[in-house]
Design a protein around this motif. Structure first.
Motif, mmCIF file in Angstrom:
data_model
loop_
_atom_site.group_PDB
_atom_site.id
_atom_site.type_symbol
_atom_site.label_atom_id
_atom_site.label_comp_id
_atom_site.label_asym_id
_atom_site.label_seq_id
_atom_site.Cartn_x
_atom_site.Cartn_y
_atom_site.Cartn_z
ATOM 1 N N GLU A 67 0.412 -2.615 8.245
ATOM 2 C CA GLU A 67 0.298 -1.464 9.148
ATOM 3 C C GLU A 67 1.119 -0.274 8.659
ATOM 4 O OE1 GLU A 67 0.812 -0.184 13.846
ATOM 5 O OE2 GLU A 67 1.567 -2.135 13.174
ATOM 6 N N VAL A 68 0.518 0.907 8.746
ATOM 7 C CA VAL A 68 1.199 2.169 8.462
ATOM 8 C C VAL A 68 1.416 2.874 9.803
ATOM 9 C CG1 VAL A 68 0.942 4.452 7.391
ATOM 10 C CG2 VAL A 68 0.212 2.385 6.156
ATOM 11 N N GLN A 69 2.625 3.345 10.044
ATOM 12 C CA GLN A 69 2.932 4.006 11.314
ATOM 13 C C GLN A 69 2.380 5.432 11.332
ATOM 14 O OE1 GLN A 69 4.208 2.273 13.822
ATOM 15 N NE2 GLN A 69 4.339 0.496 12.461
ATOM 16 N N PHE A 70 2.173 5.945 12.533
ATOM 17 C CA PHE A 70 1.571 7.272 12.680
ATOM 18 C C PHE A 70 2.403 8.348 11.980
ATOM 19 C CE2 PHE A 70 0.215 11.130 14.877
ATOM 20 C CZ PHE A 70 -1.157 10.972 14.855
ATOM 21 N N TYR A 71 3.724 8.235 12.082
ATOM 22 C CA TYR A 71 4.588 9.259 11.469
ATOM 23 C C TYR A 71 4.591 9.164 9.939
ATOM 24 C CZ TYR A 71 7.988 5.424 11.222
ATOM 25 O OH TYR A 71 8.601 4.223 10.968
ATOM 26 N N GLU A 72 4.002 8.092 9.403
ATOM 27 C CA GLU A 72 3.930 7.920 7.947
ATOM 28 C C GLU A 72 2.600 8.425 7.368
ATOM 29 O OE1 GLU A 72 6.494 3.850 7.240
ATOM 30 O OE2 GLU A 72 4.511 3.617 8.142
ATOM 31 N N LEU A 73 1.751 8.996 8.205
ATOM 32 C CA LEU A 73 0.425 9.449 7.754
ATOM 33 C C LEU A 73 0.524 10.365 6.534
ATOM 34 C CD1 LEU A 73 -1.843 10.212 10.827
ATOM 35 C CD2 LEU A 73 -2.521 9.075 8.735
ATOM 36 N N ASP A 74 1.283 11.445 6.683
ATOM 37 C CA ASP A 74 1.692 12.253 5.538
ATOM 38 C C ASP A 74 0.548 12.622 4.588
ATOM 39 O OD1 ASP A 74 3.613 13.586 4.108
ATOM 40 O OD2 ASP A 74 4.036 11.884 2.799
ATOM 41 N N ALA A 75 -0.522 13.187 5.127
ATOM 42 C CA ALA A 75 -1.632 13.718 4.316
ATOM 43 C C ALA A 75 -2.345 12.663 3.469
ATOM 44 C CB ALA A 75 -1.142 14.853 3.416
ATOM 45 N N ARG A 76 -2.260 11.403 3.865
ATOM 46 C CA ARG A 76 -2.944 10.359 3.098
ATOM 47 C C ARG A 76 -4.446 10.399 3.354
ATOM 48 N NH1 ARG A 76 0.499 4.843 3.509
ATOM 49 N NH2 ARG A 76 -1.399 4.149 2.507
ATOM 50 N N PRO A 77 -5.265 10.088 2.340
ATOM 51 C CA PRO A 77 -6.717 9.994 2.563
ATOM 52 C C PRO A 77 -7.009 8.913 3.609
ATOM 53 C CG PRO A 77 -6.222 10.015 0.219
ATOM 54 C CD PRO A 77 -4.914 9.850 0.930
ATOM 55 N N LEU A 78 -7.847 9.259 4.572
ATOM 56 C CA LEU A 78 -8.070 8.388 5.727
ATOM 57 C C LEU A 78 -9.552 8.077 5.879
ATOM 58 C CD1 LEU A 78 -6.511 7.249 8.296
ATOM 59 C CD2 LEU A 78 -7.234 9.346 9.457
ATOM 60 N N VAL A 79 -9.860 6.835 6.224
ATOM 61 C CA VAL A 79 -11.224 6.494 6.626
ATOM 62 C C VAL A 79 -11.162 6.029 8.078
ATOM 63 C CG1 VAL A 79 -11.076 4.121 5.686
ATOM 64 C CG2 VAL A 79 -13.315 5.157 6.133
ATOM 65 N N ILE A 80 -12.013 6.627 8.910
ATOM 66 C CA ILE A 80 -11.994 6.344 10.348
ATOM 67 C C ILE A 80 -13.186 5.479 10.721
ATOM 68 C CG2 ILE A 80 -12.124 7.357 12.658
ATOM 69 C CD1 ILE A 80 -10.783 9.853 11.579
ATOM 70 N N ASP A 81 -12.907 4.363 11.373
ATOM 71 C CA ASP A 81 -13.943 3.512 11.955
ATOM 72 C C ASP A 81 -14.461 4.274 13.178
ATOM 73 O OD1 ASP A 81 -15.488 1.549 13.076
ATOM 74 O OD2 ASP A 81 -13.959 -0.018 13.000
ATOM 75 N N GLY A 82 -15.529 5.040 12.968
ATOM 76 C CA GLY A 82 -15.949 6.065 13.919
ATOM 77 C C GLY A 82 -16.094 5.604 15.354
ATOM 78 N N TYR A 83 -16.959 4.621 15.578
ATOM 79 C CA TYR A 83 -17.175 4.175 16.954
ATOM 80 C C TYR A 83 -15.912 3.570 17.546
ATOM 81 C CZ TYR A 83 -22.194 5.026 16.756
ATOM 82 O OH TYR A 83 -23.420 5.628 16.670
#
Length: 229
Positions: A67-83
């Motif tokens: 798990e990566v914490q929200f505050y660690e997002l830091d402009a990382r490429p993201l893929v969202i499970d849309g639904y």
């Protein structure tokens, strides 16, 4: 809903703990659920809440490690499970219950069975996700939706229009099996789907982060730990 009234929460916490214990011992999900939920005389919706909240010790450990914490997002490429993400935010906006599972994930009880119907909260939900990720500095975003689900094409068009209006450069894709790309790809995965959580490289509890950072008013039921009494 009376099913999730305060007087029933302790029972649901006990049930979640008991199912998790059976899963840890190697019992199958369905038989574990039936054994425990029959004993507590739970309704179908209560069983669904327990099923989505329980996990084995091994699953818990693996999910925490990745798990990566929200505050660690830091402009990382993201893929969202849309639904998965969108429906949870829609549920919050419409006053639905959100359950914190043993793994810390925040989940709703809605499900997409072959079709998705746009609701009053859909546009607001997409805009909230976009605003929150923009503030977090995330710009490389890939949304994945299940193409076999009816109305996925319309939803893709709607999200593309919202993104264009806000100058968000999003990739939005319809795939036959989004899980496969999320599991094998290198992007950070935003989902609360147990199958993906157990197999992907890294994941983020995005819906929970958005609900907390945007201070959305959510009906939260915590089934993450031992019963309160």
């Amino acid at each position: 809903s009376g099913l999730f009234a305060a007087k029933n929460i302790e029972t649901l916490q006990h049930a979640t703990c008991d199912v998790s214990r059976l899963l840890t011992m190697g019992y199958a999900v369905n038989s574990s659920l039936k054994l425990v939920c029959d004993r507590f005389s739970l309704t179908n919706r209560q069983r669904l809440a327990v099923m989505r909240s329980a996990c084995s010790d091994e699953q818990l450990s693996g999910r925490r490690d990745r798990e990566v914490q929200f505050y660690e997002l830091d402009a990382r490429p993201l893929v969202i499970d849309g639904y998965n993400v969108l429906i949870t935010i829609e549920a919050v906006l419409s006053g639905g219950f959100i359950f914190i599972g043993r793994d810390g994930c925040w989940r709703d009880l809605a499900s997409v069975h072959g079709s998705y119907r746009r609701v009053e909260e859909t546009v607001a939900a997409v805009e909230i996700v976009g605003r929150c990720l923009t503030k977090a500095g995330v710009t490389d975003i890939r949304w994945l939706f299940d193409s076999p689900v009816s109305n996925s094409g319309k939803l893709k068009t709607l999200i593309a229009e919202i993104a264009e209006k806000n100058n968000w450069h999003w990739d939005i894709h319809l795939l036959t099996n989004p899980d496969s790309e999320m599991i094998t790809g290198d992007r950070l995965v935003a989902t609360a789907d147990s199958v993906v959580l157990d197999k992907c490289k890294q994941w983020i509890n995005l819906a929970a982060g958005i609900i907390q950072y945007e201070k959305l008013n959510a009906n939260i039921i915590d089934l993450s730990g031992n019963p309160t009494a």
